[in-house]
Design an enzyme around this catalytic site. Structure first.
Site, PDB file in Angstrom:
ATOM      1  N   ASP A   1       0.497  -1.161   0.737  1.00 20.41           N
ATOM      2  CA  ASP A   1       0.116  -0.716   0.324  1.00 20.41           C
ATOM      3  C   ASP A   1       0.948   1.065   0.445  1.00 20.41           C
ATOM      4  OD1 ASP A   1      -1.567   1.675   0.460  1.00 20.41           O
ATOM      5  OD2 ASP A   1      -2.877   0.628   2.345  1.00 20.41           O
TER       6      ASP A   1
ATOM      7  N   HIS B   1      -0.491   4.232  -0.803  1.00 19.47           N
ATOM      8  CA  HIS B   1      -1.498   5.521   0.293  1.00 19.47           C
ATOM      9  C   HIS B   1      -1.014   6.629   0.217  1.00 19.47           C
ATOM     10  CE1 HIS B   1      -2.936   5.659   4.696  1.00 19.47           C
ATOM     11  NE2 HIS B   1      -3.321   4.503   4.368  1.00 19.47           N
TER      12      HIS B   1
ATOM     13  N   GLU C   1      -1.163  -0.903  -4.398  1.00 23.10           N
ATOM     14  CA  GLU C   1      -2.006  -0.250  -3.625  1.00 23.10           C
ATOM     15  C   GLU C   1      -2.092   1.117  -3.564  1.00 23.10           C
ATOM     16  OE1 GLU C   1      -5.682   0.708   0.097  1.00 23.10           O
ATOM     17  OE2 GLU C   1      -4.283  -2.118  -0.702  1.00 23.10           O
TER      18      GLU C   1
ATOM     19  N   GLU D   1      -9.780   3.044  -2.447  1.00 26.24           N
ATOM     20  CA  GLU D   1     -10.285   3.338  -0.443  1.00 26.24           C
ATOM     21  C   GLU D   1     -11.423   4.633  -0.486  1.00 26.24           C
ATOM     22  OE1 GLU D   1      -7.227   3.859   2.546  1.00 26.24           O
ATOM     23  OE2 GLU D   1      -6.506   2.603   1.050  1.00 26.24           O
TER      24      GLU D   1
ATOM     25  N   ASP E   1     -14.936   1.040  -0.035  1.00 23.04           N
ATOM     26  CA  ASP E   1     -14.725   0.425   1.545  1.00 23.04           C
ATOM     27  C   ASP E   1     -16.395   0.003   1.375  1.00 23.04           C
ATOM     28  OD1 ASP E   1     -15.563   1.002   3.932  1.00 23.04           O
ATOM     29  OD2 ASP E   1     -13.236   0.801   4.333  1.00 23.04           O
TER      30      ASP E   1
ATOM     31  N   HIS F   1     -11.683  -2.635   0.876  1.00 23.16           N
ATOM     32  CA  HIS F   1     -11.343  -1.864   1.764  1.00 23.16           C
ATOM     33  C   HIS F   1     -12.324  -2.238   2.883  1.00 23.16           C
ATOM     34  CE1 HIS F   1     -10.006   1.411   4.284  1.00 23.16           C
ATOM     35  NE2 HIS F   1      -8.954   1.258   3.615  1.00 23.16           N
TER      36      HIS F   1
END
Length: 381
Positions: A183, A185, A209, A235, A257, A284
């Site tokens: 991830d 982020h 991700e 997400e 999500d 997510h």
């Protein structure tokens, strides 16, 4: 049957639950939250409740339309998350009313088990070897880790090498038959992400991700074209319209999500849209048990499902964990890295209402950290 009462509960570590009760005593639970903005979503739920009180809870599709489109201004994480939790609770009520699990109401399961992964490494990855070994011992066949902490605007050679070294460590512990997801982020600029993806390719991550921020979705097409690694994102996308540019750009994995992207109702539609682009679904869910229960019900019914995130033991869970507010942990008992399908009605989670009400009395004020670069400027968390 009419909706008689809607309540919200601010519970540690960073969650918000909602409870919808009908006039004949059927109760549904949902998890409407934006991490770090739970109080704001709580207010939004209170406003949206004005539409639901006194109405038939089984008209889920109609309620979703009004809740998302009934105001002149639409969308955004707060509104979408408030709708998501209410939507989860309405599906929970529907399942309990009909005596069936939500996955049955969605057309029935296409699989008997759902593969799940565990988190390792924390916000700034460390102690990976022992943490991954512990997850393997617990039966998991896949883990996810953050790529790095704060990263320079153009990642230095040392920063890039450190990410590759961490993923190499994970690959060594996992071996060739288990998976690691990475991830980013949104902490990397597009140029840094392009360089990193090429260097990670030999380690064969399951996916990388959020290599760039969601507001840079228009740059994903070129990144996908240059990347030998499957790219995942979603997400921080909240509806089909938000996912469409990412899907047309060619992402491999969509990550809605269920507590942000309009609940069960919209996530099923996002999954169908993703399927037309050959993308897989990996919902997510670093959240609580209600969000996970909703995610699993969707995962059991979606043909293009890949893997499910879950928060057991995640680094965010300081004052409570995934099972702290449930009466029966069985639906969340993972065997060989998989959750098994149950026939429990509704979402299939039995909430410990007394524990939830007690936790809400102290509540929480969780906020994500604010990071800065060495020169004092803002850094993406």
């Amino acid at each position: 049957m009419k909706i008689a009462r809607i309540e919200t509960f601010l519970v540690p570590p960073r969650w918000l639950f909602c409870r919808i009760e009908t006039d004949d005593g059927v109760v549904g639970w949902g998890e409407p939250v934006v991490e770090g903005r739970a109080e704001v979503v709580r207010t939004a739920v209170g406003v949206l409740a004005e539409h639901l009180l006194g109405r038939d809870p089984l008209r889920i599709q109609d309620h979703w339309q009004v809740l998302t489109k009934g105001g002149f201004y639409r969308g955004g994480p707060v509104l979408a998350s408030a709708v998501a939790g209410l939507d989860q609770a309405l599906w929970d009520i529907a399942g309990k009313t009909y005596g069936a699990p939500v996955h049955a109401l969605l057309g029935g399961p296409v699989r008997d088990t759902v593969r799940v992964y565990a988190w390792v490494g924390g916000d700034e990855p460390a102690r990976l070897t022992e943490q991954i070994a512990a997850q393997i011992e617990a039966g998991f066949t896949a883990v996810k880790m953050n790529a790095a902490g704060a990263v320079a605007p153009i990642a230095t050679s040392a920063e890039t090498a450190a990410v590759v070294e961490r993923v190499a460590t994970a690959r060594e512990v996992l071996g060739p038959h288990r998976d690691v997801a990475v991830d980013c982020h949104g902490r990397f600029t597009p140029a840094s992400a392009r360089r990193l993806l090429a260097e990670l390719a030999p380690l064969h991550p399951l996916f990388v991700e959020e290599p760039v921020l969601p507001e840079q979705t228009h740059l994903l097409r070129d990144l996908v074209a240059a990347s030998p690694v499957p790219i995942a994102t979603g997400e921080r996308l909240y509806d089909r319209a938000g996912f469409l540019p990412a899907l047309t750009a060619g992402i491999a994995v969509a990550q809605p999500d269920l507590s942000h992207a309009g609940g069960v109702t919209e996530t099923v539609r996002i999954a169908a849209l993703a399927e037309t682009y050959g993308a897989l679904l990996a919902p997510h869910c670093p959240l609580g048990p209600i969000a996970l229960a909703a995610s699993l019900n969707v995962a059991f019914t979606v043909p293009n499902f890949l893997i499910q995130e879950q928060s057991l033991g995640i680094h965010y869970n300081k004052d409570a964990d995934l099972l702290s507010y449930v009466v029966d942990p069985e639906p969340f008992r993972f065997t060989a890295g998989h959750a098994r399908r149950t026939q429990l009605p509704g979402l299939g989670v039995t909430v410990d209402e007394a524990a939830v009400r007690a936790a809400d009395r102290s509540g929480h004020a969780w906020r994500n950290p604010v990071w800065r670069h060495a020169d004092g400027s803002f850094a993406e968390w």
